[in-house]
Design an enzyme around this catalytic site. Structure first.
Site, short mmCIF file in Angstrom:
data_model
loop_
_atom_site.label_atom_id
_atom_site.label_comp_id
_atom_site.label_asym_id
_atom_site.label_seq_id
_atom_site.Cartn_x
_atom_site.Cartn_y
_atom_site.Cartn_z
N TYR A 177 87.15 -46.83 37.92
CA TYR A 177 85.88 -46.97 37.21
C TYR A 177 84.88 -47.76 38.07
O TYR A 177 83.73 -47.35 38.25
CB TYR A 177 86.12 -47.70 35.88
CG TYR A 177 84.91 -47.83 35.00
CD1 TYR A 177 84.48 -46.76 34.24
CD2 TYR A 177 84.20 -49.02 34.93
CE1 TYR A 177 83.37 -46.86 33.42
CE2 TYR A 177 83.08 -49.14 34.11
CZ TYR A 177 82.67 -48.06 33.36
OH TYR A 177 81.57 -48.16 32.56
N LYS A 235 81.32 -46.54 39.69
CA LYS A 235 80.04 -47.15 39.33
C LYS A 235 79.32 -47.74 40.54
O LYS A 235 78.10 -47.71 40.63
CB LYS A 235 80.25 -48.22 38.25
CG LYS A 235 80.73 -47.63 36.91
CD LYS A 235 79.72 -46.62 36.33
CE LYS A 235 80.13 -46.09 34.98
NZ LYS A 235 79.18 -45.12 34.42
#
Lengths: 383, 329
Positions: free
Chosen positions: B156, B160
């Site tokens: 994740y 990002k």
């Protein structure tokens, strides 16, 4: 074919097309489109040209000696060659004046040198390095220079600017299919000089023969359309301009497929219409019509152009044209720059197309009634 | 370009849940016409109905953003239906917990495919439309996880960070089109179902943060970007301060973040390995129904005074840390 050639008084078509090509290679838009080399920018011009332009504007007499005239033609050639950025190019184009050729040179990132142009001066009977003719319709202050040898300025430019193993692309009028030469092609003497130069330098020479300068328009338009698609850009917009109105930078910036019209005449309208009918429809069509104070007999009514604009799927518009003043809207030329920038689309200017990619496209040359003929040396990008 | 939200046409991915759904609703409430994209048609219809109830016009188009063809289809249909797209909001995202060497590689790849490639696909679909229009606003929803690592969410975090870098690069690419803007939103903990639906290979149940910001707060930040585009906007944390502190004391900040996350991220109870909503959509909602509501005032612009104070405080600390480091070598 008897298209009425508009008067070119006050500018030279070749000089303006060269400026458009050179401006693009400098990474710039064409500024002051309406202005040819003139006394308003005297320091930019060679001294000899400056004298002639000033003389023309003053109406004063000038020295008409043959030596000076020859020097003048050579000085114009020098000015032309010096207009381009000093770097090495994979190819250099030499030949006829065509707005489509300007866009082709912009796509390939290569310079173009005209084989004929006007010089603002009173006529002289005969030059040793160049032929001078005084057309009856020309004002007395211009004469046409057609090279029948490779000028010193062009030769020096080729020497310093052509990449080793590069190509000279000769673009000329010729009979299609390729029977060697016809009137309007480049001078055999100039061609011999080019071949001689190429042999000494290990350069290749390729001849691209077209029936008329406007015959390049469909090829160049299709080349741009194909190139945009390859770049992931859907070519939705066709920008048709006439005569000297060409600005490659802003053609790229608005993501337009360029289509050059030689004149604002019925045959030009028919040519554009034929092109539009044979291709998938464009979402947008933009049209700039360069008009003269005294329109010729073949200028079609404005409705003809409206009908062409109606080929657009979403919207067709004139660019910088005041339809109410047509066909004598002489200001359309000056309004073009601002008008084209009002088209909202904005695309990046790409790196030049490789010669090999253009070579691949030229396999379909016959479809466009063009002939491609390697004349001398090895031309890898055509193999 | 400053968009009048009332006349704005916006496409939102990840619109069936969380920040995407809240943003759709906020836009609809101001009279925008919204095109909602997500995998679950049922939830999309429900989200669209909410939009209509607050006075907006809404259309739904099912899409898995990991599939570029589907995203292009979303763009084409939105454009052909509505004639233009003023804003494209890349919000779709999934979350995976687990150490990089322990999670199934397909799960890791899926996070990158949705969070990063989904954003890439959205950008590639929207930018040609914006270029032809000469204007448009691309909003990429990244995360505070785009500024600092997480020992349990490397996929994740990587996605990002990548979205943030992608956005910055796109801004540079599009410098030749002054009417087109690319904005990055970096929210801190937001109360959405993302955490409940996350894939989890840690063996322990996830403990959502004690305080979280409502998704509507992020939605308002997105709307503010449509009115006045900015490069980046933080929501819910002093992200700029965090960055400043990291620039001066990277080791200390990283270590502190690691400890904090290790202490607070998981519950004591075990949890079976689960792919969560990675491969099939989970029921959508705006709120995840967890966490205390965090103070709403700390989003967007960090007060200049606070930055100055932090910088002044950070410099001697940084110098001290540097000297210590020098002494060790």
């Amino acid at each position: 074919m008897a298209e009425s050639r508009p008067s070119a008084a006050g500018f030279d078509q070749a000089a303006l097309m060269l400026r458009a090509t050179a401006a693009f290679l400098h990474g710039k838009s064409v500024t002051r489109l309406a202005r040819p080399p003139s006394p308003s920018a005297p320091r930019l011009l060679p001294r000899l040209i400056r004298q002639k332009v000033l003389a023309r504007d003053d109406g004063a007499g000038v020295d008409e000696s043959q030596a000076l005239a020859e020097a003048d033609a050579e000085a114009v050639a020098q000015w032309m060659a010096a207009s381009y950025p000093r770097r090495r190019y994979p190819a250099i184009v030499l030949g006829l004046s065509s707005g489509a050729l300007v866009h082709l040179c912009a796509a390939l990132g290569v310079p173009w040198l005209p084989e004929t142009y006007q010089v603002p001066m009173r006529p002289v009977p005969r030059l040793s390095g160049a032929a001078a003719d005084q057309p009856a319709t020309r004002p007395a202050t211009h004469f046409r220079v057609t090279w029948h040898r490779l000028s010193r300025a062009y030769k020096a430019f080729l020497s310093r600017s052509l990449l080793s193993g590069g190509s000279i692309l000769v673009v000329e009028k010729g009979v299609i299919p390729a029977v060697p030469r016809q009137d309007g092609g480049i001078d055999p003497g100039l061609l011999d000089d080019l071949l001689d130069f190429a042999r000494r330098r290990g350069a290749g020479v390729v001849r691209l023969a077209v029936g008329e300068p406007k015959d390049l328009s469909p090829l160049v338009a299709d080349l741009y359309g194909w190139w945009y698609r390859r770049r992931g850009i859907i070519a939705r917009r066709l920008l048709a301009t006439s005569l000297i109105v060409t600005d490659p930078l802003w053609t790229f910036r608005i993501g337009a497929v360029p289509f050059w019209l030689e004149f604002v005449t019925e045959p030009s309208a028919a040519g554009l219409e034929r092109y539009l009918e044979m291709r998938p429809p464009f979402d947008y069509i933009n049209l700039c019509l360069f008009q003269q104070e005294r329109p010729g007999a073949e200028v079609p009514p404005i409705e003809r152009w409206h009908a062409i604009l109606a080929h657009a799927k979403r919207r067709g518009d004139f660019v910088g044209v005041d339809a109410a003043s047509y066909p004598a809207d002489v200001s359309s030329f000056g309004r073009y720059q601002a008008a084209v920038k009002r088209i909202p689309a904005r695309y990046p200017v790409p790196a030049p197309l490789l010669l090999e990619e253009f070579g691949g496209f030229l396999r379909y040359a016959e479809r466009y009634h063009l002939a491609v003929e390697p004349m001398d040396g090895r031309v890898r990008w055509l193999e | 370009m400053a968009t009048d939200i009332r006349d704005c046409v916006a496409v939102i991915t990840g619109a069936s849940s969380g920040i995407g759904r809240a943003t759709a609703q906020a836009l609809a409430r101001r009279g925008a016409e919204v095109v909602l994209g997500a995998r679950n048609l049922g939830d999309l219809e429900a989200a669209a109905e909410e939009c209509r109830q607050v006075g907006g016009r809404a259309h739904v188009i099912p899409v898995d953003v990991a599939d570029e063809g589907q995203v292009r289809e979303l763009a084409d249909r939105a454009l052909s239906t509505l004639g233009r797209i003023d804003a494209w909001i890349n919000d779709a995202g999934v979350l995976l917990y687990g150490r990089a060497e322990e999670v199934p590689i397909e799960a890791f790849r899926r996070v990158i495919d949705v969070n990063l490639m989904g954003t890439v696909h959205g950008a590639r679909a929207a930018i040609p439309i914006f270029r032809e229009q000469g204007e448009g606003i691309l909003v990429n929803v990244a995360s505070l996880a785009g500024c600092i690592g997480d020992p349990f969410a490397s996929a994740y975090v990587a996605s990002k960070w990548a979205v943030r870098g992608l956005s910055e690069s796109l801004r540079m690419e599009l410098a030749d089109a002054p009417g087109i803007h690319v904005c990055t939103v970096l929210p801190a903990y937001v109360d959405t179902p993302l955490f409940q639906h996350s894939a989890n290979y840690t063996g322990r149940a996830v403990q959502p943060a004690a305080t979280a910001h409502p998704a509507g707060e992020v939605a308002e930040a997105v709307l503010s970007l449509l009115v006045r585009p900015q490069r980046e906007i933080f929501v819910g944390a002093n992200g700029r301060l965090l960055e400043l502190a990291k620039a001066v004391m990277p080791t200390m900040v990283e270590e502190r973040a690691r400890r904090r996350l290790e202490e607070r991220k998981f519950q004591d109870r075990s949890a079976a390995a689960s792919p969560g909503n990675l491969y099939s959509p989970a029921p959508g909602a705006i709120s995840g129904g967890w966490g205390r509501r965090a103070a709403a005032s700390r989003r967007r612009r960090v007060p200049v005074g606070a930055i100055t104070a932090a910088a002044l405080a950070a410099i001697p600390l940084g110098l001290l840390a540097w000297r210590q480091a020098q002494g060790r070598t």
